[in-house]
Design a protein around this motif. Structure first.
Motif, PDB file in Angstrom:
ATOM      1  N   ILE A  95      -1.673  22.771  -1.998  1.00  0.00           N
ATOM      2  CA  ILE A  95      -2.952  23.465  -1.879  1.00  0.00           C
ATOM      3  C   ILE A  95      -3.689  23.524  -3.209  1.00  0.00           C
ATOM      4  N   ARG A 140      -3.710  21.557  -5.820  1.00  0.00           N
ATOM      5  CA  ARG A 140      -4.316  20.301  -6.252  1.00  0.00           C
ATOM      6  C   ARG A 140      -5.546  19.975  -5.430  1.00  0.00           C
ATOM      7  N   ALA A 141      -5.549  20.368  -4.163  1.00  0.00           N
ATOM      8  CA  ALA A 141      -6.681  20.057  -3.293  1.00  0.00           C
ATOM      9  C   ALA A 141      -7.858  20.996  -3.550  1.00  0.00           C
ATOM     10  N   TRP A 142      -7.576  22.197  -4.031  1.00  0.00           N
ATOM     11  CA  TRP A 142      -8.612  23.210  -4.207  1.00  0.00           C
ATOM     12  C   TRP A 142      -8.481  23.846  -5.583  1.00  0.00           C
ATOM     13  N   ASP A 156     -10.374  25.667  -7.295  1.00  0.00           N
ATOM     14  CA  ASP A 156     -10.865  27.034  -7.420  1.00  0.00           C
ATOM     15  C   ASP A 156      -9.942  28.058  -6.771  1.00  0.00           C
ATOM     16  N   LEU A 157      -8.881  27.588  -6.118  1.00  0.00           N
ATOM     17  CA  LEU A 157      -7.872  28.511  -5.592  1.00  0.00           C
ATOM     18  C   LEU A 157      -6.970  28.908  -6.758  1.00  0.00           C
ATOM     19  N   TYR A 203      -9.634  33.240  -4.938  1.00  0.00           N
ATOM     20  CA  TYR A 203     -10.496  32.059  -4.959  1.00  0.00           C
ATOM     21  C   TYR A 203     -11.700  32.317  -5.860  1.00  0.00           C
TER      22      TYR A 203
END
Length: 324
Positions: free
Chosen positions: A11, A13-15, A17-18, A31
């Motif tokens: 998760i 790496r995909a987002w 801003d998380l 977030y």
């Protein structure tokens, strides 16, 4: 269990801003919305832990909002999650549950903006809780530092007291003691976020004091030392412990992480039971610089937390806990 289910999901790496996801078993997701603001989101719900529906609603709501405070955030809104057996539970009872949750949210200064209900074999109630925090002031559970001291905000024992309640063996005075603890909002989390000497923060819930401290140790790659005599215990809980009470959940907690804990000799036989006692809406556990400890304790005192106390220290070493 959720951690095992989500293991390997990339998760972060995909987002980018998380800022906080599930990787360190932290209290809530965070977030980033902008350079100065981040959204904190969490959810929690469970079956009744007390008989009174209004009290159940209050406890469940306090417990759910606690994770917002544990990230150093200010709660802004909640959504209600409700399950009940259609045709088997009166409308009045359901309304009392919801009223308890609503009153806690009003105390926290937030609205319940909606929610969702389902037909369920037994009652369920909780919240989705949302908060806001400056990304630079998020208090994670994996940022503790060697030399930090540990401060616990609430006394332990509500799990054992709940077990006695289910057996009809908890006196009214003890029930009020338990209720007071479980409905005290962990508001110190907001001012603690402003203190740069506070390095890590979490709340003590289902895994007990040792379980949540181990999460700090493992995430921060540190060892902990806890003084058993310093750990605050609710008076009624101590009486029950001395009478031989315990919970199955406490035993399961010990079975899951006991090998990472060293217990002291010469302490009561119930030492492990209280340190692993599952807490509903438990207290904040703070890792802070020693110089910041007086200010941290002062925050708890101002917010009405009479049991807040320093219970231990953190140091470099293998992630484990030594209880002295």
């Amino acid at each position: 269990m959720l951690g095992e289910i989500l293991a390997g999901t990339p998760i972060g790496r995909a987002w980018p801003d998380l800022l906080v996801g599930h990787d360190t078993s932290d209290d809530a997701a965070v977030y980033r919305l902008s350079e100065s603001q981040a959204l904190v989101a969490t959810t929690d719900f469970f079956t009744p832990v007390v008989d009174d529906p209004y009290d159940f609603g209050r406890i469940a709501a306090t417990n759910a909002i606690s994770d917002i405070y544990a990230m150093g955030a200010r709660p802004i809104m909640a959504l209600a999650l409700l399950g009940f057996p259609l045709g088997k539970l009166s409308t009045e009872v359901v309304q009392r549950i919801v009223a308890g949750g609503r009153d806690v949210c009003e105390k926290a200064g937030i609205p319940i903006g909606g929610g969702h209900s389902i037909d369920s074999p037994e009652p369920l109630y909780g919240l989705v809780a949302l908060g806001l925090v400056d990304p630079a002031k998020v208090k994670r559970n994996d940022r503790a530092q060697a030399g930090d001291v540990l401060i616990l905000g609430k006394a332990l024992g509500v799990g054992i007291m709940g077990a006695a309640l289910k057996k009809g063996e908890l006196k009214d005075k003890a029930y009020q003691q338990m209720l007071e603890s479980m409905t005290q909002l962990n508001t110190p989390g907001i001012p603690l976020a402003e203190n740069p000497g506070v390095h890590a923060l979490t709340d003590v819930t289902g895994y007990g004091l040792l379980g949540h401290l181990l999460e700090i140790c493992r995430g921060s790659k540190l060892a902990a030392r806890v003084s058993f005599d310093a750990v605050p215990i609710l008076p009624a809980a101590r009486h029950l412990l001395e009478a031989g009470y315990g919970t199955g959940a406490s035993d399961r907690n010990w079975a899951s992480y006991g090998p990472a804990v060293e217990l002291p000799e010469g302490k009561p036989a119930w030492c492990a039971k209280i340190l692993t006692d599952p807490q509903t809406s438990g207290g904040l556990l703070v890792a802070c610089a020693a110089a910041a400890a007086p200010a941290v304790l002062d925050v708890f005192k101002r917010e009405g937390f009479k049991y807040a106390i320093q219970i231990g220290t953190l140091s470099a070493g293998e992630p484990r806990i030594v209880v002295t």
